[in-house]
Design an enzyme around this catalytic site. Structure first.
Site, short mmCIF file in Angstrom:
data_model
loop_
_atom_site.label_atom_id
_atom_site.label_comp_id
_atom_site.label_asym_id
_atom_site.label_seq_id
_atom_site.Cartn_x
_atom_site.Cartn_y
_atom_site.Cartn_z
N TRP A 151 0.99 -1.23 -0.12
CA TRP A 151 -0.02 -0.09 0.00
C TRP A 151 0.83 1.26 0.08
CZ3 TRP A 151 -5.26 -0.78 2.49
CH2 TRP A 151 -6.05 0.56 2.46
N ILE A 152 2.14 1.20 0.86
CA ILE A 152 2.75 2.45 1.06
C ILE A 152 3.50 2.75 -0.32
CG2 ILE A 152 4.85 1.54 1.70
CD1 ILE A 152 3.36 4.21 3.68
N ARG A 153 3.63 1.82 -1.29
CA ARG A 153 4.28 2.34 -2.60
C ARG A 153 3.29 3.25 -3.23
NH1 ARG A 153 7.75 -1.53 -4.37
NH2 ARG A 153 8.29 0.63 -5.76
N HIS A 154 2.16 3.63 -2.93
CA HIS A 154 1.37 4.57 -3.70
C HIS A 154 1.77 5.94 -2.76
CE1 HIS A 154 -1.06 1.90 -6.04
NE2 HIS A 154 -0.62 0.89 -5.03
N TYR B 201 0.85 4.01 13.04
CA TYR B 201 1.11 3.68 14.62
C TYR B 201 2.47 3.49 14.82
CZ TYR B 201 0.31 0.80 18.57
OH TYR B 201 0.34 0.39 20.09
N ARG C 186 7.72 1.94 17.83
CA ARG C 186 8.90 2.38 18.76
C ARG C 186 8.37 3.22 19.95
NH1 ARG C 186 12.66 6.64 15.82
NH2 ARG C 186 14.10 5.88 17.60
N ARG D 37 10.20 -5.28 18.67
CA ARG D 37 9.36 -5.71 17.56
C ARG D 37 9.95 -6.09 16.04
NH1 ARG D 37 8.92 0.46 14.28
NH2 ARG D 37 11.07 0.85 14.18
N ARG E 245 -5.13 -1.90 -7.25
CA ARG E 245 -5.23 -2.61 -6.15
C ARG E 245 -6.76 -3.48 -6.15
NH1 ARG E 245 -0.03 -3.83 -5.23
NH2 ARG E 245 0.99 -1.96 -4.91
C1 LIG Z 1 -0.14 -6.39 -9.35
C2 LIG Z 1 1.13 -5.34 -8.77
C3 LIG Z 1 2.36 -5.89 -8.87
C4 LIG Z 1 3.64 -5.24 -8.40
N1 LIG Z 1 4.81 -5.68 -8.20
C5 LIG Z 1 5.77 -5.05 -7.87
C6 LIG Z 1 7.04 -5.59 -7.67
O1 LIG Z 1 7.27 -6.93 -8.25
N2 LIG Z 1 8.22 -5.09 -7.00
C7 LIG Z 1 7.84 -3.55 -6.98
O2 LIG Z 1 8.87 -2.79 -6.43
N3 LIG Z 1 6.81 -3.11 -7.04
C8 LIG Z 1 5.47 -3.57 -7.39
N4 LIG Z 1 4.44 -2.82 -7.65
C9 LIG Z 1 4.23 -1.49 -7.35
C10 LIG Z 1 4.08 -0.79 -8.50
O3 LIG Z 1 5.35 -0.68 -9.23
C11 LIG Z 1 4.16 0.98 -8.17
O4 LIG Z 1 5.08 1.17 -7.19
C12 LIG Z 1 2.65 0.88 -7.17
O5 LIG Z 1 1.62 0.31 -7.68
C13 LIG Z 1 2.40 2.48 -7.03
O6 LIG Z 1 1.93 3.03 -8.26
P1 LIG Z 1 2.16 4.38 -8.71
O7 LIG Z 1 3.71 4.65 -8.76
O8 LIG Z 1 1.45 4.71 -9.97
O9 LIG Z 1 1.45 5.22 -7.41
P2 LIG Z 1 1.79 6.56 -6.77
O10 LIG Z 1 3.36 6.48 -5.95
O11 LIG Z 1 0.63 7.09 -6.07
O12 LIG Z 1 1.93 7.67 -7.84
C14 LIG Z 1 0.88 8.02 -8.62
C15 LIG Z 1 1.79 8.66 -9.98
O13 LIG Z 1 2.46 9.80 -9.57
C16 LIG Z 1 3.59 9.97 -10.09
N5 LIG Z 1 4.77 9.95 -9.26
C17 LIG Z 1 4.59 9.68 -7.93
N6 LIG Z 1 5.83 9.83 -7.34
C18 LIG Z 1 6.69 9.70 -8.47
C19 LIG Z 1 8.08 10.21 -8.35
N7 LIG Z 1 8.82 10.11 -7.30
N8 LIG Z 1 8.74 10.14 -9.53
C20 LIG Z 1 7.97 10.32 -10.67
N9 LIG Z 1 6.55 10.23 -10.69
C21 LIG Z 1 5.86 10.02 -9.62
C22 LIG Z 1 3.57 8.52 -11.10
O14 LIG Z 1 3.19 9.16 -12.72
C23 LIG Z 1 2.80 7.64 -10.73
O15 LIG Z 1 2.08 6.71 -11.44
C24 LIG Z 1 3.19 -3.74 -8.05
C25 LIG Z 1 2.02 -3.18 -8.14
C26 LIG Z 1 0.90 -3.72 -8.58
C27 LIG Z 1 -0.30 -3.35 -8.89
#
Ligand SMILES: Cc1cc2nc3c(=O)[nH]c(=O)nc-3n(C[C@H](O)[C@H](O)[C@H](O)COP(=O)(O)OP(=O)(O)OC[C@H]3O[C@@H](n4cnc5c(N)ncnc54)[C@H](O)[C@@H]3O)c2cc1C
Length: 316
Positions: free
Chosen positions: A111-114, A122, A125, A206, A233
């Site tokens: 989730w935090i990848r977004h 929470y 620490r 932890r 997602r």
């Molecule tokens: C089915 C699935 C499998 C996945 N597998 C993997 C995996 O194997 N390994 C892995 O590491 N990740 C994996 N991911 C994570 C994926 O690569 C994305 O990191 C994640 O889905 C977040 O998407 P996002 O960057 O579009 O979202 P957000 O971070 O919310 O960003 C939204 C949009 O904002 C822009 N943006 C935000 N920040 C920046 C920035 N710093 N620079 C440039 N543009 C930016 C981009 O256009 C981006 O599309 C997976 C995701 C899914 C859904």
């Protein structure tokens, strides 16, 4: 204005009791569900802490450049559909939502990848984590998929599923036992260790806990970026354990901005993009021409995906 303290574990904290009137746009359905925890997985939940804007906020933002006020509802819907169709995204950023989410750590890591949201988590620490960890249901205990390296496939037999579940539970229980041994607490009451100062610091204790441990955060995001999150997602390729959270949020979005939600389902969630070569294949098929993968210009993977999309569309 008053506040009522409730159970943090179940997401019922700091419930605001105020009924003051507001000049802000509000949505009756959202007002009714504010603060209510919606259960997800075995111990998780999602609850709406706050929201800003509604469907008309999107329309007003889009129309500001033309200096025109809100029009008829049918025209609003057409405008929102147009904006969604043409990726005119900033009007959707005028709406925001703040959620309180309780989720296993391995789901939180996905989730935090977004990155386009604001998060406050929470602190393990600072505080002791509740003895709560995710155990998949039998239905989710499946073999590694051969076709999708990131997926699961066949069900285990009931006996094997029970074995897997028992092993996961035993490991998590042992980890929590060790966690409390390290903290020198027998349960989540940390008073003794705090008194004599002999327990290991929480920030180190932890590290023995499993990824299935539940954490909690506040997550605030605008509607445009929320749609991006949901498209990825709530999709069938997303892991089940994050998908169920996305589906719960989709239900909330449906009540919050029903017109934008419908447009999102239409153009993003259940629609598809075609490459130039894929479009060419579709045109040839419509023209009654036979076309095979090698002559299509598509890789075998792209071809398979295109056939999947067309089969899905023809079924519906
Ligand atoms: C089915 C699935 C499998 C996945 N597998 C993997 C995996 O194997 N390994 C892995 O590491 N990740 C994996 N991911 C994570 C994926 O690569 C994305 O990191 C994640 O889905 C977040 O998407 P996002 O960057 O579009 O979202 P957000 O971070 O919310 O960003 C939204 C949009 O904002 C822009 N943006 C935000 N920040 C920046 C920035 N710093 N620079 C440039 N543009 C930016 C981009 O256009 C981006 O599309 C997976 C995701 C899914 C859904």
């Amino acid at each position: 204005m008053g506040y009522e303290k409730k159970d943090r574990k179940n997401g019922e904290q700091d419930v605001r009791l105020s009924t003051e009137k507001t000049a802000r746009p509000t949505v009756a359905a959202m007002e009714a569900l504010l603060q209510q925890p919606f259960p997800v997985l075995d111990h998780g939940f999602i609850r709406v802490v706050d929201y800003m804007g509604d469907d008309t906020s999107i329309v007003q933002a889009a129309r500001v450049s033309y200096g025109r006020g809100t029009k008829k509802k049918s025209e609003d819907a057409a405008l929102i559909r147009y904006l969604m169709r043409h990726n005119h995204s900033t009007p959707f950023e005028m709406c925001e939502i703040k959620l309180h989410v309780k989720l296993p750590i391995f789901v939180a890591r996905q989730w935090i990848r977004h990155r386009t949201a604001n998060v406050n988590e929470y602190s393990a620490r600072y505080s002791i984590l509740d003895r709560e960890f995710y155990i998949p249901s039998e239905e989710q205990v499946r073999t590694q998929s051969k076709s999708n390296r990131q997926g699961r496939a066949e069900l285990f037999s009931a006996q094997d599923a029970t074995y897997v579940i028992n092993l996961l539970r035993k490991d998590a229980e042992t980890a929590f036992e060790h966690y409390h041994l390290l903290l020198k607490t027998e349960n989540t009451d940390n008073e003794q260790a705090e008194r004599d100062g002999s327990g290991l610091s929480r920030e180190l204790a932890r590290i023995t806990l499993p990824l299935s441990t539940y954490t909690q955060w506040y997550w605030k995001v605008d509607l445009h970026n929320l749609f991006n999150f949901l498209r990825l997602r709530a999709d069938s390729h997303a892991q089940y354990e994050i998908r169920v959270y996305a589906e719960a949020i989709l239900n909330i979005v449906c009540q919050w901005v029903p017109i934008a939600h419908k447009a999102f389902l239409e153009y993003r969630m259940n629609g598809t993009y075609l490459s130039a070569s894929a479009l060419n294949v579709v045109r040839k098929m419509l023209d009654g021409q036979a076309i095979t993968q090698p002559e299509s210009g598509l890789s075998s993977g792209e071809w398979r995906e295109l056939m999947d999309v067309l089969a899905l569309q023809s079924k519906s």
